[in-house]
Design an enzyme around this catalytic site. Structure first.
Site, PDB file in Angstrom:
ATOM      1  N   LYS A  79      63.836 -29.163  81.159  1.00  0.00           N
ATOM      2  CA  LYS A  79      64.119 -27.728  81.243  1.00  0.00           C
ATOM      3  C   LYS A  79      65.602 -27.504  81.550  1.00  0.00           C
ATOM      4  O   LYS A  79      66.196 -28.239  82.341  1.00  0.00           O
ATOM      5  CB  LYS A  79      63.244 -27.097  82.328  1.00  0.00           C
ATOM      6  CG  LYS A  79      63.343 -25.575  82.428  1.00  0.00           C
ATOM      7  CD  LYS A  79      62.370 -25.032  83.466  1.00  0.00           C
ATOM      8  CE  LYS A  79      62.484 -23.520  83.601  1.00  0.00           C
ATOM      9  NZ  LYS A  79      61.510 -22.956  84.564  1.00  0.00           N
ATOM     10  N   SER A 159      58.698 -18.977  83.197  1.00  0.00           N
ATOM     11  CA  SER A 159      59.977 -19.179  82.553  1.00  0.00           C
ATOM     12  C   SER A 159      60.062 -20.491  81.776  1.00  0.00           C
ATOM     13  O   SER A 159      60.950 -20.675  80.946  1.00  0.00           O
ATOM     14  CB  SER A 159      61.079 -19.169  83.613  1.00  0.00           C
ATOM     15  OG  SER A 159      60.937 -20.278  84.508  1.00  0.00           O
ATOM     16  N   SER A 183      55.721 -20.177  87.005  1.00  0.00           N
ATOM     17  CA  SER A 183      56.447 -20.508  85.772  1.00  0.00           C
ATOM     18  C   SER A 183      56.153 -21.880  85.185  1.00  0.00           C
ATOM     19  O   SER A 183      56.685 -22.223  84.136  1.00  0.00           O
ATOM     20  CB  SER A 183      57.960 -20.378  86.008  1.00  0.00           C
ATOM     21  OG  SER A 183      58.316 -19.027  86.146  1.00  0.00           O
TER      22      SER A 183
END
Length: 496
Positions: A79, A159, A183
């Site tokens: 990420k 997210s 998330s």
């Protein structure tokens, strides 16, 4: 073997150790898939040269006769919130354009020390603020799933939307995510994969771009519960560079996956039956309860009375911490700096840089956070939210003290929705996607999302299990039993 990218981490681990495949072959299979998956918007910074070099080193290690760690040679997506040395790390924001750290986050260093391979950086909501991956400076990440014969693009959740999309589409064998209010778990549910948020302090936050420091926690996003156990062990560990890191031994989580949950007490919280919750989510929850009961668990109705205050509490505390954390982005030391007009001073530079560098959702949360921390409203909002947070944690403490081993809830209030469908909605409507997940962050507990079924339109739905602090092994074992009972094997049809 062109389909090596479809292997799970545990399957690939076993084949690598047996000498049936090499990490180089595995990595090339993933790189080939990434190259043809631009429509998903999952990978935003590709690192093929680094991946090939890491895979070659992993092969040397695997073939050298030493007992290599389970994650050795496994290709992963990282990420964009994790700082990676010499590789762009923008947190999905224009204000960090051009930023390439000279250091490695502790979590990625742990993975690389174990021999893992980084394929590239993954898309995400800007500074992890969002539930749909529509606030990213890179553009939207797209869910590989589709509603029946409908071609409408769906959100992969947020997210960690890029991470979820990449794992679900078999672009990588696993991915790192972060979870501040859901998330990891919400996008895992939207894409039919597994995602675990460990206990706060289990994984170091050092080198992870901060959103809300008392809530953020890294975790793995994988194709199965076993893979989550393997990857979480590699990510975890005490870090003296992080003052919130717990100095506790990391168990062998995979070894704890027996599937035996006879006598385990599973709590069903009555407060999670929300008004307007779809009948499909209700049925999934009831079916999951029956699955655990059939596996030998004892089902108990419980009460978490302060749950109804969790969402407003979260959306006071998280923006408050964000406004403080994001004050460091000012155009002075790194990242984006706005062009200045003649006569502009340092104040104008700050204002223009932040106005141009931050997107609308980040600006909204910074403004809310600054407001609730201001002198006239600190006690009315932030201090009150902190007190309610303590009550939410106490609810969980009392339930666990009363003998409950884990808590079963839905992971999300619905299946994945279409990109753009919430554009005209009140921001609060988007925030409601976190309604089942934020309590876990507020209380610092471990929580895992497991795919458990499909809705009428063929989209995945997830269930959430919440565990006792520091007992991720027990939580993973409960999830392992639920995974086996649910038998979820559906995959998205390839359209990209």
């Amino acid at each position: 073997m062109s389909d090596l990218n479809t292997l799970t981490i545990s399957e690939a681990r076993d084949k690598l150790r047996a000498g049936e495949i090499t990490s180089t072959e595995l990595t090339e299979a993933c790189l080939d898939q990434i190259e043809g998956a631009g429509a998903l918007g999952a990978f935003v910074h590709d690192t093929p040269d680094l991946a090939r070099a890491q895979a070659a080193r992993a092969d040397e290690r695997l073939q050298g006769g030493e007992e290599a760690p389970a994650m050795c040679g496994i290709p992963l997506g990282i990420k964009d919130l994790f700082c990676t040395k010499g590789v762009a790390s923008q947190a999905g924001s224009a204000i960090l354009k051009g930023f390439k750290p000279e250091y490695e986050s502790t979590v990625t260093q742990n993975l690389f020390d174990a021999g893992s391979v980084m394929l590239g950086k993954l898309n995400m909501d800007e500074f992890a603020m969002g539930s749909s991956n529509e606030t990213s400076t890179y553009g939207n990440a797209v869910n590989p799933w589709r509603r029946g014969n409908d071609d409408a693009a769906l959100t992969p959740g947020g997210s960690s939307g890029g991470s979820a999309s990449a794992v679900a589409a078999d672009l990588c064998l696993g991915a790192t995510g972060t979870d501040t209010g859901g998330s990891i778990r919400q996008p895992a549910a939207f894409t039919g994969i597994t995602g675990i948020k460990p206990t706060y302090g289990r994984c170091s936050r050092w080198g992870i771009v901060a959103f809300a420091s008392s809530l953020d926690q890294a975790g793995p996003m994988t194709k199965s519960v076993r893979d989550a156990a393997i990857m979480l062990e590699a990510m975890s560990g005490y870090d003296p560079k992080d003052s919130t890191s717990a100095n506790l031994p990391v168990p062998n989580f995979e070894a704890m996956l027996t599937g035996d949950i006879k006598g385990k007490v599973i709590g069903i919280p009555r407060e999670y039956r929300m008004d307007g919750m779809s009948d499909e989510i209700e049925k999934l929850w009831a079916d999951g309860t029956e699955m655990l009961k059939d596996a030998g668990a004892i089902i108990r109705d419980i009460s978490l009375p302060h749950t109804k205050y969790a969402l407003p509490t979260y959306y006071v505390i998280a923006p408050a911490e964000a406004s403080s954390n994001l004050a460091r982005y000012d155009g002075v030391r790194y990242g984006y700096r706005a062009k200045l007009a003649q006569g502009d001073g340092i104040t104008e530079m700050y204002e223009k840089t932040r106005a141009e560098g931050f997107g609308p959702e980040v600006q909204r949360r910074v403004m809310v956070g600054t407001y609730v921390l201001s002198a006239g409203f600190y006690d009315a909002y932030y201090n009150r939210a902190r007190k309610v947070r303590a009550l939410i944690k106490r609810d969980f403490d009392e339930v666990f003290a009363d003998g409950v081993d884990a808590i079963l809830t839905p992971a999300t209030p619905s299946a994945a929705f279409g990109l753009g469908e919430m554009a005209q909605a009140d921001p609060v409507a988007m925030y409601l996607n976190d309604v089942f997940t934020v309590t876990v962050n507020l209380a610092g507990l471990p929580g895992i999302s497991i795919p458990a079924g499909l809705d009428r339109q063929g989209l995945p739905l997830g269930l959430q299990l919440i565990g006792r602090p520091w007992e991720e092994g027990d939580l993973l074992n409960c999830a392992y039993a639920l995974e086996a009972a649910a038998g979820f094997v559906a995959k998205p049809g390839k359209w990209w």
